[in-house]
Design an enzyme around this catalytic site. Sequence first.
Site, mmCIF file in Angstrom:
data_model
loop_
_atom_site.group_PDB
_atom_site.id
_atom_site.type_symbol
_atom_site.label_atom_id
_atom_site.label_comp_id
_atom_site.label_asym_id
_atom_site.label_seq_id
_atom_site.Cartn_x
_atom_site.Cartn_y
_atom_site.Cartn_z
ATOM 1 C CB SER A 7 -0.891 0.000 1.237
ATOM 2 O OG SER A 7 -1.365 1.310 1.455
ATOM 3 C CG HIS A 32 -3.978 -1.492 -1.437
ATOM 4 N ND1 HIS A 32 -5.125 -2.179 -1.761
ATOM 5 C CD2 HIS A 32 -4.303 -0.719 -0.380
ATOM 6 C CE1 HIS A 32 -6.102 -1.841 -0.936
ATOM 7 N NE2 HIS A 32 -5.626 -0.941 -0.082
ATOM 8 C CG ASP A 34 -4.985 2.513 1.099
ATOM 9 O OD1 ASP A 34 -5.975 1.769 1.064
ATOM 10 O OD2 ASP A 34 -3.844 2.111 1.418
ATOM 11 C CG MET A 36 -8.024 7.364 2.805
ATOM 12 S SD MET A 36 -7.183 7.256 4.382
ATOM 13 C CE MET A 36 -6.427 5.634 4.247
ATOM 14 C CG HIS A 65 -9.248 0.374 -0.153
ATOM 15 N ND1 HIS A 65 -8.619 0.115 1.046
ATOM 16 C CD2 HIS A 65 -10.579 0.361 0.111
ATOM 17 C CE1 HIS A 65 -9.523 -0.043 1.990
ATOM 18 N NE2 HIS A 65 -10.723 0.111 1.455
ATOM 19 C CG MET A 67 -11.165 3.485 2.448
ATOM 20 S SD MET A 67 -9.582 3.315 3.277
ATOM 21 C CE MET A 67 -8.490 3.449 1.873
ATOM 22 C CG MET A 136 -11.494 -2.369 5.488
ATOM 23 S SD MET A 136 -9.929 -2.046 4.646
ATOM 24 C CE MET A 136 -8.964 -1.242 5.922
ATOM 25 N N GLY A 141 -8.566 4.262 7.426
ATOM 26 C CA GLY A 141 -8.214 5.671 7.648
ATOM 27 C C GLY A 141 -6.721 5.913 7.765
ATOM 28 N N GLY A 143 -2.512 4.077 8.046
ATOM 29 C CA GLY A 143 -1.593 2.955 8.015
ATOM 30 C C GLY A 143 -1.033 2.734 9.418
ATOM 31 C CG ASP A 174 -6.166 -2.672 3.437
ATOM 32 O OD1 ASP A 174 -5.072 -2.456 3.982
ATOM 33 O OD2 ASP A 174 -6.773 -1.823 2.748
HETATM 34 C C1 DX5 Z 1 -6.087 1.704 5.820
HETATM 35 C C2 DX5 Z 1 -5.701 1.363 4.415
HETATM 36 C C3 DX5 Z 1 -4.616 0.376 4.312
HETATM 37 C C4 DX5 Z 1 -3.307 0.789 4.935
HETATM 38 C C5 DX5 Z 1 -2.694 -0.462 5.497
HETATM 39 O O1 DX5 Z 1 -7.265 2.417 5.837
HETATM 40 O O2 DX5 Z 1 -6.811 0.859 3.707
HETATM 41 O O3 DX5 Z 1 -4.414 -0.064 2.967
HETATM 42 O O4 DX5 Z 1 -2.410 1.374 4.044
HETATM 43 O O5 DX5 Z 1 -1.572 -0.111 6.203
HETATM 44 P P1 DX5 Z 1 -0.832 -1.105 7.216
HETATM 45 O O6 DX5 Z 1 -0.398 -2.301 6.414
HETATM 46 O O7 DX5 Z 1 0.286 -0.297 7.749
HETATM 47 O O8 DX5 Z 1 -1.847 -1.488 8.273
HETATM 48 ZN ZN ZN Z 2 -6.444 -0.087 1.688
#
Ligand code: DX5
Ligand code: ZN
Length: 219
Positions: A7, A32, A34, A36, A65, A67, A136, A141, A143, A174
């Site tokens: 990601s 991946h 993300d 947001m 992805h 969000m 999830m 939201g 990492g 994820d």
């Molecule tokens: C969180 C994201 C994830 C995030 C995962 O909302 O959807 O894709 O980047 O990060 P890690 O692997 O650090 O939990």
């Molecule tokens: Zn994600």
Amino acid sequence: MVKIAPSLLSADFSDLKGQISQVEQAGADWLHLDVMDGHFVPNITFGPLVIRSIRKLTKLPFDTHLMIENPDKYIEDFRKAGSDIITVHVEACTHLKRTIDRIKSLGALAGVSIRPATPVARLNDVLKLVDLVLIMTVNPGFGGQSFIAGSTEKIREAAEAIKHINPRIYLEVDGGIDHNTAEGVAKAGANVLVTGSYVFGSVDIGRAISKLRERTMIA
Ligand code: DX5
Ligand code: ZN
């Protein structure tokens, strides 16, 4: 074989080119992305403009992805920017089937995701239609959060439903995936592992990806 999808959220944004090339060379399967919006989740990241400009840097499939609220409004932009897989949250869609049709009609693979508080049963209606299910394993939201332990049971439940209804679907997980959690989720039936901080936060990205792979092989 389980796919590894680093990601970009945890990458060094001042060197996206270098970071993407490192995960590609280390054998990542997908990238991946993300997205947001500060409404569906309390954080803002990037949109189609950034995706379009990194599209020329790599051949890795873009696993986007979303969000965001009202994803229908932006699906076409993300597809045009180069997204190969577009995943929406069931909690953000008023007419989920219509949204899935829209993604597929644009030639992308369609994914649906559920937050930790949403039961797997919410997916039953659409399992026949989608290409990917994303469970999830943290609250979306940010990492770097810890894997929510109860998620393994949800992965197992989703894997079971997929096996009966549409076995060609990818089952992606994820949040909080690292060398400790990878084996358990793979055993439970996940076949795509998103990994952000574990890979990009590591001094040796190649080694981190190989380690994850090893753990999924044991499973
Ligand atoms: C969180 C994201 C994830 C995030 C995962 O909302 O959807 O894709 O980047 O990060 P890690 O692997 O650090 O939990
Ligand atoms: Zn994600």
